[in-house]
Write an enzyme that holds these catalytic residues in place. Structure first.
Site, PDB file in Angstrom:
ATOM      1  N   ASP A 273       0.278  12.150 -34.872  1.00 14.14           N
ATOM      2  CA  ASP A 273       0.032  12.652 -34.016  1.00 14.14           C
ATOM      3  C   ASP A 273      -1.799  12.088 -35.168  1.00 14.14           C
ATOM      4  O   ASP A 273      -2.664  12.442 -34.478  1.00 14.14           O
ATOM      5  CB  ASP A 273      -0.651  14.609 -34.006  1.00 14.14           C
ATOM      6  CG  ASP A 273      -0.355  15.100 -35.658  1.00 14.14           C
ATOM      7  OD1 ASP A 273      -0.221  14.742 -36.371  1.00 14.14           O
ATOM      8  OD2 ASP A 273      -1.067  16.237 -34.765  1.00 14.14           O
TER       9      ASP A 273
ATOM     10  N   GLU B  11       4.659  14.101 -50.666  1.00 16.52           N
ATOM     11  CA  GLU B  11       4.007  12.971 -51.435  1.00 16.52           C
ATOM     12  C   GLU B  11       3.785  12.665 -52.697  1.00 16.52           C
ATOM     13  O   GLU B  11       5.224  11.268 -53.208  1.00 16.52           O
ATOM     14  CB  GLU B  11       2.464  12.073 -50.799  1.00 16.52           C
ATOM     15  CG  GLU B  11       2.063  12.890 -49.623  1.00 16.52           C
ATOM     16  CD  GLU B  11       1.838  13.994 -48.894  1.00 16.52           C
ATOM     17  OE1 GLU B  11       2.049  14.854 -49.928  1.00 16.52           O
ATOM     18  OE2 GLU B  11       0.773  14.492 -47.928  1.00 16.52           O
TER      19      GLU B  11
END
Ligand SMILES: *[C@@H]1O[C@H](CO)[C@@H](O)[C@H](O)[C@H]1NC(C)=O
Ligand SMILES: *[C@@H]1O[C@H](CO)[C@@H](O)[C@H](O)[C@H]1NC(C)=O
Length: 296
Positions: free
Chosen positions: A158, A243
């Site tokens: 998204d 990350e």
């Protein structure tokens, strides 16, 4: 006599005209020759492997449609889509087929840790198994004859991606980084750059993270996943550390390559599709016309 003069003048004009024509032709043909040479000198257009975990929800098809239609404009793109489900759904299968994109369709169901909702906001484990499965697939692919070198980009289904970000990441030697718009409670979260090197970050959300960068803010040279076969995401780390988890295997801060004009441009936004609210059919006075046969 008069007629004769006119003829000479005409001939002179004609000669001059031809000379101008020849000069213009030579001038014009120079860039044309250069254009013909360019494809040879840049024959290597790195493949971009986009890794997108996805799960069933009301806005899934809308989100995947928007993303796939951005990706249709990207050259040398290979989309790896991993469904969080026990089996592949028709919805995703058909969407991929109809997209004409080069894709790989995988699925793996997240086993829910006790007492946690699967895709609650900020769910720590969201996408871990799916991204790891994609990396396993990618390693096999890169070792096979069909495997082409390139870069790996982890793409939420998204987010919003400007085409420029794909041009940027093809320049990567090891790991490229860039700003991400509307994320971590900020207008823009970004690496700080001094003399062309990353010297810090302007993140406010958990700034003590080893790499305070959003998943959309970097891409990794695919070859590094062969050099570091142990590189993967982990269920064990706290929220916001995925990350850092993957980056710690493959790069140090000093090695990060700032892209997007030394991290001064935003080419990707961490947009989130709002959860749609649908009126429960039970609350309606009049029964609805059945619509379950329509894919939304
Ligand atoms: C990735 O690494 C390989 C091997 O070191 C290198 O040839 C290539 O240029 C690098 N960058 C890209 C975008 O493939
Ligand atoms: C980034 O900064 C370095 C060092 O100041 C400079 O040499 C380089 O041209 C800059 N790159 C871009 C794309 O602006």
């Amino acid at each position: 006599m008069h007629l004769f003069n006119l003829k000479i003048i005409k001939k002179q004009y004609l000669a001059l005209g031809m000379l101008v024509f020849v000069v213009l032709f030579l001038f014009n043909s120079k860039p044309a020759f250069q254009c013909q040479l360019t494809p040879d000198s840049s024959a290597y257009l790195p493949t971009i492997y986009g890794i997108t975990p996805t799960y069933a929800r009301l806005a899934q098809k809308a989100d995947l449609t928007r993303l796939s239609q951005t990706l249709m404009l990207v050259k040398n793109f290979h989309w790896i889509v991993i469904e969080d489900s026990a089996s592949k759904t028709k919805l995703v299968e058909n969407l991929l087929k109809e997209s004409n994109l080069k894709y790989t369709h995988l699925n793996v169901k997240t086993d829910k840790p006790k007492g946690s909702s699967n895709h609650g906001n900020g769910s720590t484990a969201s996408g871990v198994e799916q991204r790891n499965m994609a990396l396993d697939w990618l390693r096999g692919h890169l070792r096979s004859p069909e495997g082409t070198p390139g870069v790996v980009f982890f793409m939420d289904d998204d987010n919003t991606y400007a085409l420029k970000i794909f041009d940027e990441m093809r320049k990567i030697k090891r790991v490229g980084v860039w700003p991400v718009g509307i994320v971590g409670g900020m207008r823009v979260e970004m690496p700080l750059v001094t003399d062309g090197k990353v010297s810090g970050y302007n993140a406010v959300w958990k700034p003590y993270r080893p790499f305070p960068i959003d998943m959309a803010g970097f891409a990794i040279n695919a070859t590094l996943f062969l050099d570091f076969p142990e590189a993967k995401f982990s269920r064990k780390v706290q929220s916001g550390f995925q990350e850092s988890e993957i980056l710690k295997y493959v790069v140090t801060q000093q090695e990060l390559e700032p892209l997007a004009e030394n991290c001064t441009k935003v080419y990707v936004w961490h947009t989130r599709t709002q959860k749609p609210s649908i009126i429960s059919p039970k609350k309606l006075k009049k029964p609805l016309v059945p619509d379950n046969h329509i894919e939304v």
